[in-house]
Design an enzyme around this catalytic site. Sequence first.
Site, PDB file in Angstrom:
ATOM      1  N   CYS A  56       0.896  -1.225   0.167  1.00 31.44           N
ATOM      2  CA  CYS A  56       0.102   0.218   0.068  1.00 31.44           C
ATOM      3  C   CYS A  56       0.977   1.331  -0.055  1.00 31.44           C
ATOM      4  O   CYS A  56       2.049   1.102  -0.474  1.00 31.44           O
ATOM      5  CB  CYS A  56      -0.996  -0.203   1.168  1.00 31.44           C
ATOM      6  SG  CYS A  56      -0.348  -0.078   2.796  1.00 31.44           S
TER       7      CYS A  56
ATOM      8  N   ARG B  52      -3.170  -0.658   5.437  1.00 32.57           N
ATOM      9  CA  ARG B  52      -3.996  -1.708   4.779  1.00 32.57           C
ATOM     10  C   ARG B  52      -2.803  -2.733   4.787  1.00 32.57           C
ATOM     11  O   ARG B  52      -3.461  -4.045   4.716  1.00 32.57           O
ATOM     12  CB  ARG B  52      -4.228  -1.146   3.437  1.00 32.57           C
ATOM     13  CG  ARG B  52      -5.264   0.002   3.368  1.00 32.57           C
ATOM     14  CD  ARG B  52      -5.577   0.524   1.980  1.00 32.57           C
ATOM     15  NE  ARG B  52      -4.435   1.294   1.750  1.00 32.57           N
ATOM     16  CZ  ARG B  52      -4.290   2.216   0.714  1.00 32.57           C
ATOM     17  NH1 ARG B  52      -5.293   2.038  -0.242  1.00 32.57           N
ATOM     18  NH2 ARG B  52      -3.272   3.087   0.594  1.00 32.57           N
TER      19      ARG B  52
ATOM     20  N   ASP C  62      -8.186   3.929   1.236  1.00 33.78           N
ATOM     21  CA  ASP C  62      -6.987   4.278   2.104  1.00 33.78           C
ATOM     22  C   ASP C  62      -7.924   4.526   3.382  1.00 33.78           C
ATOM     23  O   ASP C  62      -8.776   5.703   3.213  1.00 33.78           O
ATOM     24  CB  ASP C  62      -6.237   5.305   1.700  1.00 33.78           C
ATOM     25  CG  ASP C  62      -5.286   5.769   2.602  1.00 33.78           C
ATOM     26  OD1 ASP C  62      -5.162   5.181   3.735  1.00 33.78           O
ATOM     27  OD2 ASP C  62      -4.239   6.450   2.095  1.00 33.78           O
TER      28      ASP C  62
HETATM   29  P1  4NP Z   1      -1.673   2.902   4.171  1.00 28.17           P
HETATM   30  O1  4NP Z   1      -2.552   4.161   4.793  1.00 28.17           O
HETATM   31  O2  4NP Z   1      -1.374   2.976   2.629  1.00 28.17           O
HETATM   32  O3  4NP Z   1      -2.893   2.195   3.865  1.00 28.17           O
HETATM   33  O4  4NP Z   1      -0.786   2.409   5.128  1.00 28.17           O
HETATM   34  C1  4NP Z   1      -1.872   5.508   4.852  1.00 28.17           C
HETATM   35  C2  4NP Z   1      -0.673   5.739   5.873  1.00 28.17           C
HETATM   36  C3  4NP Z   1      -0.059   6.820   6.077  1.00 28.17           C
HETATM   37  C4  4NP Z   1      -0.126   7.795   5.067  1.00 28.17           C
HETATM   38  C5  4NP Z   1      -0.864   7.542   4.035  1.00 28.17           C
HETATM   39  C6  4NP Z   1      -1.649   6.459   3.667  1.00 28.17           C
HETATM   40  N1  4NP Z   1       0.498   8.900   5.078  1.00 28.17           N
HETATM   41  O5  4NP Z   1       0.371   9.918   4.128  1.00 28.17           O
HETATM   42  O6  4NP Z   1       1.245   9.254   5.760  1.00 28.17           O
END
Ligand code: 4NP
Length: 149
Positions: free
Chosen positions: A3, A9, A119
């Site tokens: 991800c 995720r 997300d």
């Molecule tokens: P992930 O979600 O891709 O599902 O781990 C996110 C976690 C952190 C960030 C963006 C999406 N961030 O911008 O820090």
Amino acid sequence: MVCLGNICRSPLAEGILQYKAEVAGLDWVVASAGTAGYHIGEQPHVLSQKISLAKGIDISTQRCRQFKKEDMVEFDRIYVMDTNNYEDVKQISKNAWDEKKVSLLLDELYPGQHREVPDPWYGTEKDYHLVFDMIDQACEKIIEKYKPR
Ligand code: 4NP
């Protein structure tokens, strides 16, 4: 399992697929990574940890890492959560890119529909539950596909 942040995720996806593989007696190496390096070394998001633990899956020992070109060579299958992840993995992999290895995770459930695992980073606990259920169903399909009969 890939991800953006490797915080919300993909740690769930790693934990769920690893758990299901073990239950099915499959000796798989399951890992996860983020295309971005914002959270390297951190534990999964508290809500991802809480929701998976409530289902009997402890993901607390996972640590965030960034996807690297070598992952494209090392792993047989790479599942991405959304189309941005797909494009980013392609870019990071450079000349190691192998299109045959890479799929949107939800294409396992809805082939060819290009659905995404949303997300939940700016979402609520309910969003993490929805994400857990989507990933859980897709991982079940993966196990069904590869489990010896
Ligand atoms: P992930 O979600 O891709 O599902 O781990 C996110 C976690 C952190 C960030 C963006 C999406 N961030 O911008 O820090």
